[in-house]
Structure formats: structure tokens, C-alpha cells
Design a protein around this motif. Structure first.
Motif, PDB file in Angstrom:
ATOM      1  N   PRO A 168       0.813  -1.226   0.000  1.00 38.74           N
ATOM      2  CA  PRO A 168       0.000   0.000   0.000  1.00 38.74           C
ATOM      3  C   PRO A 168       0.841   1.269   0.000  1.00 38.74           C
ATOM      4  O   PRO A 168       0.490   2.250  -0.676  1.00 38.74           O
ATOM      5  N   LEU A 169       1.951   1.261   0.729  1.00 40.66           N
ATOM      6  CA  LEU A 169       2.786   2.453   0.802  1.00 40.66           C
ATOM      7  C   LEU A 169       3.442   2.746  -0.547  1.00 40.66           C
ATOM      8  O   LEU A 169       3.453   3.898  -1.004  1.00 40.66           O
ATOM      9  N   LEU A 170       3.988   1.704  -1.201  1.00 41.24           N
ATOM     10  CA  LEU A 170       4.628   1.915  -2.503  1.00 41.24           C
ATOM     11  C   LEU A 170       3.606   2.350  -3.542  1.00 41.24           C
ATOM     12  O   LEU A 170       3.846   3.294  -4.310  1.00 41.24           O
ATOM     13  N   ASN A 171       2.468   1.665  -3.581  1.00 36.66           N
ATOM     14  CA  ASN A 171       1.439   2.019  -4.566  1.00 36.66           C
ATOM     15  C   ASN A 171       0.973   3.461  -4.400  1.00 36.66           C
ATOM     16  O   ASN A 171       0.837   4.205  -5.375  1.00 36.66           O
ATOM     17  N   THR A 172       0.729   3.859  -3.155  1.00 38.41           N
ATOM     18  CA  THR A 172       0.296   5.233  -2.896  1.00 38.41           C
ATOM     19  C   THR A 172       1.383   6.221  -3.278  1.00 38.41           C
ATOM     20  O   THR A 172       1.096   7.297  -3.833  1.00 38.41           O
ATOM     21  N   GLY A 173       2.633   5.857  -3.020  1.00 40.67           N
ATOM     22  CA  GLY A 173       3.748   6.729  -3.394  1.00 40.67           C
ATOM     23  C   GLY A 173       3.841   6.926  -4.893  1.00 40.67           C
ATOM     24  O   GLY A 173       4.085   8.042  -5.372  1.00 40.67           O
ATOM     25  N   ILE A 174       3.648   5.847  -5.664  1.00 39.27           N
ATOM     26  CA  ILE A 174       3.695   5.964  -7.128  1.00 39.27           C
ATOM     27  C   ILE A 174       2.567   6.855  -7.630  1.00 39.27           C
ATOM     28  O   ILE A 174       2.767   7.694  -8.521  1.00 39.27           O
ATOM     29  N   LEU A 175       1.374   6.709  -7.062  1.00 41.54           N
ATOM     30  CA  LEU A 175       0.255   7.558  -7.467  1.00 41.54           C
ATOM     31  C   LEU A 175       0.531   9.025  -7.137  1.00 41.54           C
ATOM     32  O   LEU A 175       0.208   9.920  -7.924  1.00 41.54           O
ATOM     33  N   ALA A 176       1.142   9.280  -5.973  1.00 37.08           N
ATOM     34  CA  ALA A 176       1.447  10.659  -5.587  1.00 37.08           C
ATOM     35  C   ALA A 176       2.496  11.259  -6.512  1.00 37.08           C
ATOM     36  O   ALA A 176       2.368  12.415  -6.955  1.00 37.08           O
ATOM     37  N   VAL A 177       3.536  10.508  -6.829  1.00 33.97           N
ATOM     38  CA  VAL A 177       4.566  10.980  -7.760  1.00 33.97           C
ATOM     39  C   VAL A 177       3.954  11.245  -9.133  1.00 33.97           C
ATOM     40  O   VAL A 177       4.246  12.254  -9.787  1.00 33.97           O
ATOM     41  N   GLY A 178       3.085  10.343  -9.577  1.00 33.32           N
ATOM     42  CA  GLY A 178       2.433  10.523 -10.870  1.00 33.32           C
ATOM     43  C   GLY A 178       1.575  11.771 -10.921  1.00 33.32           C
ATOM     44  O   GLY A 178       1.513  12.448 -11.952  1.00 33.32           O
ATOM     45  N   ALA A 179       0.913  12.092  -9.807  1.00 33.52           N
ATOM     46  CA  ALA A 179       0.084  13.298  -9.760  1.00 33.52           C
ATOM     47  C   ALA A 179       0.933  14.544  -9.956  1.00 33.52           C
ATOM     48  O   ALA A 179       0.521  15.493 -10.628  1.00 33.52           O
ATOM     49  N   VAL A 180       2.137  14.551  -9.369  1.00 34.22           N
ATOM     50  CA  VAL A 180       3.032  15.698  -9.527  1.00 34.22           C
ATOM     51  C   VAL A 180       3.564  15.766 -10.958  1.00 34.22           C
ATOM     52  O   VAL A 180       3.562  16.826 -11.594  1.00 34.22           O
ATOM     53  N   LEU A 181       3.996  14.625 -11.481  1.00 31.44           N
ATOM     54  CA  LEU A 181       4.567  14.601 -12.828  1.00 31.44           C
ATOM     55  C   LEU A 181       3.545  14.984 -13.890  1.00 31.44           C
ATOM     56  O   LEU A 181       3.896  15.564 -14.924  1.00 31.44           O
ATOM     57  N   ALA A 182       2.267  14.680 -13.653  1.00 28.15           N
ATOM     58  CA  ALA A 182       1.234  14.897 -14.669  1.00 28.15           C
ATOM     59  C   ALA A 182       1.117  16.348 -15.097  1.00 28.15           C
ATOM     60  O   ALA A 182       0.801  16.639 -16.257  1.00 28.15           O
ATOM     61  N   SER A 183       1.368  17.278 -14.180  1.00 26.12           N
ATOM     62  CA  SER A 183       1.242  18.695 -14.536  1.00 26.12           C
ATOM     63  C   SER A 183       2.468  19.230 -15.260  1.00 26.12           C
ATOM     64  O   SER A 183       2.434  20.352 -15.764  1.00 26.12           O
ATOM     65  N   PHE A 184       3.534  18.447 -15.332  1.00 23.45           N
ATOM     66  CA  PHE A 184       4.761  18.931 -15.965  1.00 23.45           C
ATOM     67  C   PHE A 184       5.149  18.139 -17.216  1.00 23.45           C
ATOM     68  O   PHE A 184       5.863  18.658 -18.067  1.00 23.45           O
ATOM     69  N   MET A 185       4.682  16.912 -17.323  1.00 22.98           N
ATOM     70  CA  MET A 185       4.954  16.140 -18.537  1.00 22.98           C
ATOM     71  C   MET A 185       3.661  15.637 -19.168  1.00 22.98           C
ATOM     72  O   MET A 185       3.692  14.831 -20.084  1.00 22.98           O
ATOM     73  N   GLY A 186       2.523  16.159 -18.677  1.00 22.06           N
ATOM     74  CA  GLY A 186       1.237  15.785 -19.241  1.00 22.06           C
ATOM     75  C   GLY A 186       0.686  14.523 -18.613  1.00 22.06           C
ATOM     76  O   GLY A 186       1.436  13.648 -18.173  1.00 22.06           O
ATOM     77  N   THR A 187      -0.641  14.425 -18.578  1.00 16.76           N
ATOM     78  CA  THR A 187      -1.261  13.230 -18.016  1.00 16.76           C
ATOM     79  C   THR A 187      -0.911  11.994 -18.842  1.00 16.76           C
ATOM     80  O   THR A 187      -0.728  10.909 -18.287  1.00 16.76           O
ATOM     81  N   THR A 188      -0.789  12.158 -20.157  1.00 13.68           N
ATOM     82  CA  THR A 188      -0.431  11.015 -20.993  1.00 13.68           C
ATOM     83  C   THR A 188       1.002  10.579 -20.718  1.00 13.68           C
ATOM     84  O   THR A 188       1.283   9.378 -20.563  1.00 13.68           O
TER      85      THR A 188
END
Length: 470
Positions: A122-142
Motif C-alpha cells: 500500500p505504501l509503494l502504490n500510494t507513493g507511485i500515485l502521488a509521484v504521478g500526480a506531480v509529474l502529470a502537470s509537468f509532462m502531461g497526463t499522458t
């Protein structure tokens, strides 16, 4: 998935004619012009359940048939010459750039392999989702989705329940995370081109985004922890045990540089103004757009040439998901033309009551209604033109919207981005993530099955956002 080459060529020949939509007076169109679009949506929603074999082998042909059901009557009604000119415009100005960008992101992200024994806790999965949320605004959701979905699925490859991981990934990384900059999602980039400053959305919707992403992360962690603790949840041996797993790191690192090139090309095409342009059968092609698209093609070829074959093998890279998205969205973009035209007709068109509902009796915009109208339509229509429809309905002047009507612009912005998560077709990466997950053996929910997740989880949060912020 593989469909006949003839169907693929037919779809490319019948790509979206957005310019034609602009030329057609939507006020003169009857609602039945939207039937082919509804047919595409219902086919995507129902045929995988009712006739899975037929859909799996012939979805390209079925989508092409709905496209023809629109295109032929359209050409007969408005003339073959006009339809042909619209077709050229769509291919050159709309569909080809769309597919080129998605292909570049798909290829480059597919050339990055995160090695090591990632364990889907759960901790790793949540961490990946959190990192992805940050990256999405700078490299696009795709871009963020294509970069992280493969390692996330691999990290959970010995767990029984994986569907919820992918569903929350679509909610957070493929949609909500892209709400802070014009690089995050196409609607915001269109606003940037219309004059909305680059950091305006980050300044004005940061709290709405933090609320939505934060609550979703907490809900996901609670659900994932509960499932992880259940007996039999880890039901298969780890395919990469600790004594055989390589050190944590990245292979195909050159693709990180190529990702930066993609971001730079997209941003450059919006900032660079050049009087130089060419006329292609009545469609103007500006130098910035040409440089962007050729640059994307070069990046794609460079990634394929520079990425070691072993990296693609480790990522189980295949073109199936990209082919599916390209074919389905070709049909969607084409058949959506009359629907967008009717919306653009405003209160004079068949959807006049929807447009009228966002304005109060005093003539002032109602932010809460803009949020829901933009969002609900973005969940089933292309969210970029939907954003433009309501941007223009609210006045269309960026300076006024950023100041006097800042709350309305914020509502249009996050409505088009957040509610793209309600359906698989609300945003391009939704369908791409679904296709990649299914390619990896994850039994994803059907169209309506996914909506049970999204409506049950997201809609209450959207109601809370309305109450708190609008």
C-alpha cells in the motif's frame, strides 16, 4: 488488439473535421446528427460485454462504420467539396498532430524501464500515485501515465486484486494531476493559447487539486491496505525474488531527455509566433506547428533507435494499446463534430438549455454550473473543445476571466480536467492505461463497470468541491 488494415486506413481517411464543425451552423442541426457519436459510445460500452470476440477482432471496422454513418450524410447535405476540404483540415490540423503526440509519448515512456524488485505494498502504490500526480502537470497526463503504469502493474503482479490500483491511477495520474499547468492537459493548453497565463491555473486551482488528489490518495491507501491484509491477497510467487532482482534503477535513460524535448516542443508551439505558413488545400499550416510535429516524429524515431531491445522486452512493449486508441478516437473525433457544432450554437442550438443554465437571471456566470456543465460534457466529449465552448460562453476574454470572473475560469478549467476521469473516453490516457492493463492480463471493468467506480467515488468529491469552492 489487431483489426484489419483496411479498417485502419478507413479511419485515417475519416479523421475528425473540427474545422467543418466551425463552418456548420449548429443551430440548424437536428439532434439526430449526434446518433453516430452515440453509436460509437454505445459500441465501446456494450459490445465488449455482449459480443467480446466480435469487438476484439473488428472494433476498427465497427468504429469505421459509425464514422461513415456520419460522413456520407454530412457530405450529401453540405457537399462533397466542402466535406473534402474539411477532411484535409482535420487530417493536417487536428488528427495527425493528436496521434503524433500520443505516439511520441507512448514510445518514449515505453522505452524507460524501472528495474528492481518493486513490491506492490500500500505504501509503494500510494507513493507511485502521488509521484504521478506531480509529474502529470509537468509532462502531461499522458506522459506520466505511460511512464508509470507499467512499473505499477509489475509491482502488483503477484496480488489477487489489481483493478482498484489501475482505476485510482486513472483518477489521479491520468486526470486530476494534470490540472496545474498548460502542459498537464489539452484544455489548459488551449486556455494558454487563448491568453491565460502559464501559472494562473496553479495559483487559482491549487487547493481544489490538493483536496481531490489528497482525498483520493487517502481513500486508495485505506482500500489497498484492507485488501493487502486479507488472506490470499498475495496469491502467486514473486516473479522477481530479492535474490534475483537487479538493483533499483532506470534503463533507457536517454528517453528522459527525449521526454524533455517533447515538453519543450509542445510549449514552443504555443509561445512561438511566426507569420510563415503554408496552405494545404485551404488549411493553413504554421511553421511552429510544423516544427512541433516533425520534432515529435524525430523524437519517436530516435527513441526506437536508441532504446535497447532488451528494455522494450522487459517493459513488454507492444503497439496494440496505441493502435486501439488511434482507431477509436478517430471515430470519436469524427462523429463528435455535429455535437460540438450544436454546443457552439449556444442558446440558439439544440443544447441551448445546457448553455443557458450556466448564466444567472442577472446575466452573470454561475461558477458551480460552469463546473458541472463543462465537466459532465467533458466526460463523454473531447474535453478540449468542450473547454473552448464554455470559455467562449463565459466571454472569451482571458484578461477578464483571469480577474473579474476568475472563479468561473477556475470552474471551467478543473471541470474539464477532473471530470475527464468519469469515463474511459473522457481523456485519451484513460483508454491507453486500460488497454495496457488488459495487455498485461488485468481484467479491467467494462465501460459501465468503470463508471460504477468513478460515479461512486468521484461524484461525491465533486459535490464537496462545489460546496467548498463554488
Amino acid at each position: 488488439m489487431k483489426a484489419g488494415r483496411g479498417a485502419a486506413l478507413a479511419m485515417l481517411a475519416l479523421a475528425p473535421m473540427v474545422c467543418a464543425a466551425a463552418e456548420v451552423d449548429g443551430a440548424q442541426l437536428a439532434v439526430w446528427w449526434g446518433v453516430p457519436f452515440a453509436g460509437v459510445l454505445l459500441s465501446i460500452a456494450l459490445l465488449p460485454l455482449l459480443a467480446p470476440t466480435l469487438w476484439h477482432h473488428h472494433y476498427g471496422k465497427i468504429t469505421a462504420a459509425w464514422a461513415l454513418a456520419f460522413f456520407i450524410p454530412f457530405a450529401l447535405r453540405f457537399g462533397w467539396v466542402s466535406a473534402g476540404q474539411g477532411l484535409v483540415h482535420a487530417l493536417v490540423a487536428e488528427y495527425i498532430p493528436f496521434v503524433i503526440l500520443l505516439t511520441a509519448l507512448f514510445t518514449v515512456a515505453g522505452g524507460i524501464y524501472i528495474r528492481g524488485n518493486l513490491r506492490g505494498t500500500p505504501l509503494l502504490n500510494t507513493g507511485i500515485l502521488a509521484v504521478g500526480a506531480v509529474l502529470a502537470s509537468f509532462m502531461g497526463t499522458t506522459g506520466a501515465s505511460m511512464l508509470l503504469i507499467r512499473p505499477l502493474i509489475r509491482a502488483n503482479d503477484n496480488r489477487r486484486h489489481v483493478v482498484h490500483v489501475v482505476v485510482f491511477f486513472i483518477f489521479i495520474v491520468s486526470n486530476a494531476g494534470g490540472s496545474l499547468t498548460p502542459l498537464g492537459d489539452p484544455p489548459l493548453f488551449l486556455g494558454f493559447l487563448k491568453g491565460v497565463s502559464f501559472f494562473w491555473t496553479a495559483e487559482h486551482v491549487i487547493f481544489e487539486t490538493l483536496f481531490l488528489v489528497g482525498v483520493l490518495l487517502v481513500l486508495f491507501f485505506a482500500l489497498d491496505s484492507w485488501l493487502f491484509a486479507r488472506a490470499g491477497e498475495v496469491d502467486r510467487p514473486d516473479p522477481t525474488p530479492d535474490d534475483a532482482a537487479p538493483a533499483l534503477g532506470f534503463d533507457g535513460k536517454v528517453n528522459f531527455l527525449l521526454l524533455l524535448v517533447i515538453v519543450a516542443l509542445v510549449l514552443l508551439s504555443g509561445i512561438w509566433k511566426s507569420p510563415l505558413q503554408w496552405d494545404v488545400a485551404g488549411t493553413p499550416v504554421g511553421l511552429p506547428s510544423l516544427v512541433r510535429d516533425l520534432g515529435m516524429v524525430a523524437v519517436t524515431l530516435a527513441s526506437l533507435a536508441l532504446t535497447p531491445h532488451a528494455v522494450h522486452e522487459a517493459n513488454q512493449f507492444s503497439w496494440g494499446p496505441m493502435q486501439e486508441v488511434a482507431k477509436l478516437f478517430a471515430g470519436i473525433f469524427l462523429t463528435i463534430i455535429p455535437v460540438i457544432a450544436m454546443l457552439r450554437a449556444g442558446v440558439q442550438g439544440p443544447f441551448g438549455p445546457i448553455v443557458a443554465a450556466v448564466t444567472g437571471a442577472d446575466g452573470q456566470p454561475i461558477p458551480a454550473m460552469y463546473f458541472w456543465a463543462t465537466g459532465v460534457l467533458s466526460s463523454v466529449l473531447d474535453n478540449a473543445p468542450t473547454y473552448l465552448v464554455f470559455f467562449n460562453t463565459a466571454g472569451g476574454d482571458a484578461a477578464t476571466l483571469m480577474s473579474t470572473h476568475a472563479q468561473t475560469l477556475a470552474a471551467v478549467s478543473i471541470g474539464s480536467v477532473f471530470m475527464g476521469a468519469i469515463t474511459y473516453i473522457g481523456n485519451a490516457p484513460n483508454l491507453m492505461v486500460k488497454a495496457i492493463a488488459e495487455d498485461r492480463g488485468v481484467k479491467m471493468p467494462s465501460f459501465f463497470g468503470y463508471m460504477l467506480w468513478s460515479v461512486g467515488i468521484l461524484v461525491p468529491l465533486f459535490i464537496a468541491i462545489t460546496w467548498m469552492f463554488f
